[in-house]
Write a protein that holds these residues in place. Structure first.
Motif, PDB file in Angstrom:
ATOM      1  N   LEU A 155      -1.839 -10.598   0.914  1.00 39.95           N
ATOM      2  CA  LEU A 155      -2.201  -9.079   0.279  1.00 39.95           C
ATOM      3  C   LEU A 155      -1.987  -9.089  -1.057  1.00 39.95           C
ATOM      4  CD1 LEU A 155      -0.152  -7.530   3.670  1.00 39.95           C
ATOM      5  CD2 LEU A 155      -1.533  -7.211   2.419  1.00 39.95           C
ATOM      6  N   SER A 156      -0.436 -10.738  -1.447  1.00 40.34           N
ATOM      7  CA  SER A 156      -0.082 -10.474  -3.366  1.00 40.34           C
ATOM      8  C   SER A 156      -1.181 -11.159  -3.467  1.00 40.34           C
ATOM      9  CB  SER A 156       1.221 -11.345  -2.933  1.00 40.34           C
ATOM     10  OG  SER A 156       0.949 -12.779  -2.541  1.00 40.34           O
ATOM     11  N   THR A 157      -2.418 -11.950  -3.593  1.00 39.86           N
ATOM     12  CA  THR A 157      -3.540 -12.139  -3.815  1.00 39.86           C
ATOM     13  C   THR A 157      -4.051 -11.144  -4.396  1.00 39.86           C
ATOM     14  OG1 THR A 157      -3.219 -14.541  -2.823  1.00 39.86           O
ATOM     15  CG2 THR A 157      -5.080 -13.426  -3.813  1.00 39.86           C
ATOM     16  N   ALA A 216      -5.720  -3.377   6.058  1.00 38.88           N
ATOM     17  CA  ALA A 216      -6.362  -3.236   7.345  1.00 38.88           C
ATOM     18  C   ALA A 216      -6.638  -4.109   7.947  1.00 38.88           C
ATOM     19  CB  ALA A 216      -7.751  -2.588   6.962  1.00 38.88           C
ATOM     20  N   ALA A 217      -6.853  -5.585   7.276  1.00 34.65           N
ATOM     21  CA  ALA A 217      -7.120  -6.940   8.119  1.00 34.65           C
ATOM     22  C   ALA A 217      -5.608  -7.127   8.679  1.00 34.65           C
ATOM     23  CB  ALA A 217      -7.448  -7.611   7.611  1.00 34.65           C
ATOM     24  N   VAL A 218      -4.380  -6.869   7.610  1.00 29.17           N
ATOM     25  CA  VAL A 218      -3.112  -6.901   8.254  1.00 29.17           C
ATOM     26  C   VAL A 218      -2.799  -6.438  10.076  1.00 29.17           C
ATOM     27  CG1 VAL A 218      -0.564  -7.893   7.690  1.00 29.17           C
ATOM     28  CG2 VAL A 218      -2.785  -8.043   6.293  1.00 29.17           C
ATOM     29  N   ALA A 228     -10.674  -4.256  -1.676  1.00 31.71           N
ATOM     30  CA  ALA A 228     -10.246  -5.334  -1.538  1.00 31.71           C
ATOM     31  C   ALA A 228      -8.873  -5.107  -0.969  1.00 31.71           C
ATOM     32  CB  ALA A 228     -10.802  -5.997  -2.696  1.00 31.71           C
ATOM     33  N   LEU A 229      -8.373  -4.880  -1.619  1.00 31.17           N
ATOM     34  CA  LEU A 229      -6.966  -5.003  -0.868  1.00 31.17           C
ATOM     35  C   LEU A 229      -6.155  -3.933   0.093  1.00 31.17           C
ATOM     36  CD1 LEU A 229      -3.318  -4.515  -1.362  1.00 31.17           C
ATOM     37  CD2 LEU A 229      -3.517  -2.894  -3.349  1.00 31.17           C
ATOM     38  N   TRP A 247       0.809  -0.828  -0.096  1.00 32.08           N
ATOM     39  CA  TRP A 247       0.062  -0.476   0.127  1.00 32.08           C
ATOM     40  C   TRP A 247       0.771   1.414   0.092  1.00 32.08           C
ATOM     41  CZ3 TRP A 247      -4.865  -0.268  -1.456  1.00 32.08           C
ATOM     42  CH2 TRP A 247      -5.925   0.887  -1.254  1.00 32.08           C
ATOM     43  N   PRO A 248       2.004   1.672  -0.973  1.00 32.71           N
ATOM     44  CA  PRO A 248       2.165   2.414  -1.070  1.00 32.71           C
ATOM     45  C   PRO A 248       1.844   4.074  -1.478  1.00 32.71           C
ATOM     46  CG  PRO A 248       3.088   1.158  -2.701  1.00 32.71           C
ATOM     47  CD  PRO A 248       2.398   0.315  -2.531  1.00 32.71           C
ATOM     48  N   LEU A 249       0.750   4.071  -2.014  1.00 31.24           N
ATOM     49  CA  LEU A 249      -0.112   5.062  -2.919  1.00 31.24           C
ATOM     50  C   LEU A 249      -1.804   4.086  -1.992  1.00 31.24           C
ATOM     51  CD1 LEU A 249      -0.736   4.961  -6.598  1.00 31.24           C
ATOM     52  CD2 LEU A 249       0.037   2.913  -5.195  1.00 31.24           C
TER      53      LEU A 249
END
Length: 316
Positions: free
Chosen positions: A182-184, A244-246, A238-239, A111-113
């Motif tokens: 995350l990557s999915t 947020a879940a992590v 979704a990402l 999530w860099p942006l």
């Protein structure tokens, strides 16, 4: 019920039980410092459980492969059993705390942006273009606006790929699960953003250099682009939820039993806890001094960066 359906249900139960046992064994080992050496009787028991789990896994995979030519992972994917937001919170609290910095690092890399904002702006721009084309008007600044849109959507394509972190028990490592989750989501967003950018660059923008405006052609392409960007926006949402879940799994330790965790070197700042959280005895006073009430009610506390002069009341 047919024999085939009964066998399928049995295999699903076996695969699910095997997976849950793997998580429990892995979290039990890693939450206490990693794979044990064969000295302490309790550690020997942990090693034996891990070995039994591997043998059980081999048997389950072999059974499924003989019947269907695929293993429990592939069957789970076919059934849509993708990681859900709440599954990370079900992992052992000591493991979540031990690896919180690495998990938060994975979240920051993915999530860099603000991809939600980028896709929202893109959707708005294309909808404005559609409205103008329906009126057979093409604002002078629209080409520049679409070029900026292409640049911003291109930034989404730079989201990182899976780090492929090594694991002690393959498939059950907590950081592997975080990274896969995350990557999915990131991969789906990147694929949709790439499709949108290709449509924009190769089919829509060339219309602006044409000697004559093809209103119908531009309108059709713009409508297709709007649909693609809508899908990209959904994947960005979704990402965002996955990130947020992590963060939640790396922050919320209310009611957790952390007495077995070695806290030296662990960054505790920002952790939320309450009076039912169990800390190692030697850390309890330090945690109380470093914490403040969050204001959210229900006795919730948050660990600050520095200790305070006074301790938070124990009856909060």
């Amino acid at each position: 019920m047919s024999r085939d359906r009964s066998d399928d249900r049995l295999e699903d139960v076996l695969a699910r039980a095997h997976g849950q046992l793997g998580i429990a064994v892995y979290d039990g080992l890693m939450g206490r410092g990693g794979p044990p050496e064969l000295r302490d009787p309790d550690q020997v028991l942990g090693r034996l459980l891990a070995a039994a789990h591997r043998r059980t896994g081999d048997a389950v995979v072999g059974r499924l492969a003989r019947r269907h030519g695929r293993g429990p992972v592939e069957r789970a994917i076919e059934k849509g059993n993708a990681p859900a937001e709440g599954l990370l919170m079900r992992r052992s609290a000591p493991v979540r705390l031990k690896y919180r910095e690495q998990a938060l690092g994975c979240a920051r890399r993915c999530w860099p942006l603000d991809a939600v904002q980028v896709t929202e702006i893109a959707v708005e721009a294309v909808r404005d273009l559609i409205s103008s084309l329906e009126d057979e008007v093409l604002p002078d600044e629209m080409c520049d606006r679409l070029l900026r849109l292409s640049r911003d959507v291109g930034r989404v394509l730079a989201l990182p790929q899976s780090a492929q972190l090594p694991s002690a028990l393959v498939g059950y490592d907590y950081l592997d699960e975080v990274d896969d989750y995350l990557s999915t989501c990131a991969a789906r967003l990147v694929a949709q953003a790439r499709s949108s950018k290709q449509l924009l660059d190769s089919e829509l923008l060339p219309y602006f250099g044409a000697p004559e405006v093809s209103w119908l052609g531009m309108l059709e392409v713009s409508q297709d682009l709007a649909d693609d960007l809508d899908l990209a926006h959904r994947e960005a949402m979704a990402l965002s939820k996955a990130v947020a879940a992590v963060k939640e799994a790396s922050t919320d330790f209310r009611g957790a039993d952390l007495r077995s965790v070695e806290l030296n070197g662990v960054d505790l700042e920002g952790i939320r806890w309450d009076a039912s959280t169990n800390w190692p005895p030697e850390w309890e006073q330090r945690i109380w001094k470093a914490s403040l009430a969050t204001g959210a009610g229900h006795g919730e506390l948050i660990v600050g960066a520095e200790p305070h002069d006074s301790t938070v009341p124990a009856d909060i």
